[in-house]
Structure formats: structure tokens, C-alpha cells
Design an enzyme around this catalytic site. Sequence first.
Site, mmCIF file in Angstrom:
data_model
loop_
_atom_site.group_PDB
_atom_site.id
_atom_site.type_symbol
_atom_site.label_atom_id
_atom_site.label_comp_id
_atom_site.label_asym_id
_atom_site.label_seq_id
_atom_site.Cartn_x
_atom_site.Cartn_y
_atom_site.Cartn_z
ATOM 1 N N TYR A 1 -4.825 18.665 -11.324
ATOM 2 C CA TYR A 1 -4.950 17.271 -10.528
ATOM 3 C C TYR A 1 -5.839 16.461 -11.021
ATOM 4 O O TYR A 1 -5.449 15.211 -11.365
ATOM 5 C CB TYR A 1 -5.289 17.773 -8.896
ATOM 6 N N THR B 1 -11.147 13.910 5.391
ATOM 7 C CA THR B 1 -9.684 14.024 5.631
ATOM 8 C C THR B 1 -9.053 15.236 5.893
ATOM 9 O O THR B 1 -9.820 16.397 5.540
ATOM 10 C CB THR B 1 -8.692 13.313 4.435
ATOM 11 N N VAL C 1 0.894 -1.289 0.051
ATOM 12 C CA VAL C 1 -0.089 0.076 0.019
ATOM 13 C C VAL C 1 0.879 1.300 -0.103
ATOM 14 O O VAL C 1 1.679 1.227 0.998
ATOM 15 C CB VAL C 1 -0.842 0.155 1.154
ATOM 16 N N LYS D 1 -5.740 12.346 -12.673
ATOM 17 C CA LYS D 1 -6.865 11.327 -12.334
ATOM 18 C C LYS D 1 -7.603 10.747 -13.237
ATOM 19 O O LYS D 1 -7.900 9.318 -13.447
ATOM 20 C CB LYS D 1 -7.617 11.890 -11.201
ATOM 21 N N ILE E 1 -6.901 8.227 4.027
ATOM 22 C CA ILE E 1 -7.487 7.124 3.227
ATOM 23 C C ILE E 1 -6.439 5.889 3.347
ATOM 24 O O ILE E 1 -6.776 4.737 3.596
ATOM 25 C CB ILE E 1 -8.106 7.555 1.576
ATOM 26 N N LEU F 1 6.541 8.551 2.309
ATOM 27 C CA LEU F 1 7.582 9.303 2.366
ATOM 28 C C LEU F 1 8.495 9.078 3.756
ATOM 29 O O LEU F 1 9.550 9.066 3.846
ATOM 30 C CB LEU F 1 7.276 10.770 2.143
ATOM 31 N N VAL G 1 7.919 7.408 -4.106
ATOM 32 C CA VAL G 1 7.408 6.673 -5.497
ATOM 33 C C VAL G 1 7.740 7.690 -6.650
ATOM 34 O O VAL G 1 7.510 7.216 -7.798
ATOM 35 C CB VAL G 1 6.028 6.559 -5.331
#
Length: 261
Positions: free
Chosen positions: A167, A202, A22, A171, A29, A49, A73
Site C-alpha cells: 500500500y 476514520t 471528487v 503511495k 475523508i 463505487l 476508477v
Amino acid sequence: MTERVGALPALGKGLESCGVLVTGATGGIGAAVARAFAESGARVAVTDLSERAATDLAATLPGEGHVGIGADVGLIDRHAELVEEAEEAVGPLVALAHLAAVLRRRHEITEIDEADWDAQVDVNLKASFFLNRAFAERLRGDGRGGAIVNFSSQGWWTGGFGGSVVYNATKGGIVTMTRGLARTYAGAGIRVNAVAPGLVKTAMLTDELAPDVLQSLVDQVPLGRMATPEEVAPAVVFLASTHAGYITGATLNISGGWLMY
């Protein structure tokens, strides 16, 4: 949502004692997704991170065999190493849940500069492709099937507005990429799907938007509220499980009815 504990092992059929990776796992989330996999009986490689934050989260997960890994990543050349490290820690991986992403919130489209574009496209889309490929090639090389669950957003369909355009463009790219990878790796028994959350409660959402702006968005949701992270996580576990064995190339909308298609 506390009543869900105990039901997830059945939801996560085929994940018991299996390795799961993950990314972006210490976010709101991400932490819920990591916990849901652990409740399903999987051994979770928690990646973010901050290695300390990842390790701390791994220590709180139910079950045994979880590990925290610090990784950026965005470093494309480390993806194969990351997958290998995760497998060495939790055993052969059967699923990748890829949540790691960057949002540079700009209120006006004229505020977006090239650095904003590059940061979001590089992490959200470019890195996603190369990590998906590294994971899938590892499994295909070993003759193993598995599942990938990518994270899009309801904005992949609506396009967002003003400063959110970049952004949401990334997506949208995730949805297209997911479909292409699903076709590419289907013959190897590797399924690739995505989830598209809407408003989720969140810190990234509630701390960065003015209350009146946030309420105006909530007012557009037919169910009349934001989701909790725990309402998103089971969908990820389902798509990674053998219950979803005939689902690939799909994007599951989790928006409370805000987005319908």
C-alpha cells in the site's frame, strides 16, 4: 471543527460556481473533502463505487448543483467518460480531488499474495495515472487551466512495515507521479499536487486495528492525537484554489508532526 464553516469560501478562492470532481467521495475523508468544496461555493461531482451512496451524499452538501456518480476508477477505459459526465452535470471542471484507493490490510509481509499486490497497484497507482491524464487532457484540449490534488500517505516516506509495504509503495508512486505530471502539464496551466495524511479518525483505521496497536501509533504523533477528516479537507481545497496558484509538484504532509521532512 464546526467553527470552520463560513471560512472556506475565502480559502477556496477561485472555486466559486466552478465544477469539482471528487473520487472516493463517500469515505470518511472523501465526504469531508466534498463538503469542504461545496462550502467553498463549488459544484461537486461526488463519485464512488455506489451511485446510491454518492447521490445521497451529494444531496446533503450545502449549495446547489451537486451530483452523485457511480463509477469504478479501476476501469481505465471509462475515465474520459467519467470526466465528461461530471462536466455535463456540474459544468466545466477546474479541479480533481482523487481519493479513491484500496487497502488490503495484512499484518505480516508473508501474508501478501499476488492478488493483494495487483489490487492495490492497479487501483492506487495505475488508475490514478490514467484518471489524472484523462482529466488533464480534457482541460488542455479546451485550453483551460485547473488543479489536481492526489492522495498519498505519510507512509510514502517511511515505507510502512510488514503487510503495509505494498500500500505504501503505491503511495510513494503517487508522489513521484504527481511530480512528473506537474512538470508535464505546467505549461497548460494545470497544477498537480498531493496531500499525505497521517493518522485520520476514520472507520478504516479505528475498526480494523486493535486498540493497543492504534494507541501505539497515536503515541508516535507529536500532537498526541489522530486528525479528523475535517482537518484534512481544507488543505485539499487550498491546493485546488487560486491561493495555491504558484504551487505545483508539492506533497503537503498532514500528519500532526509524525512525519517531518
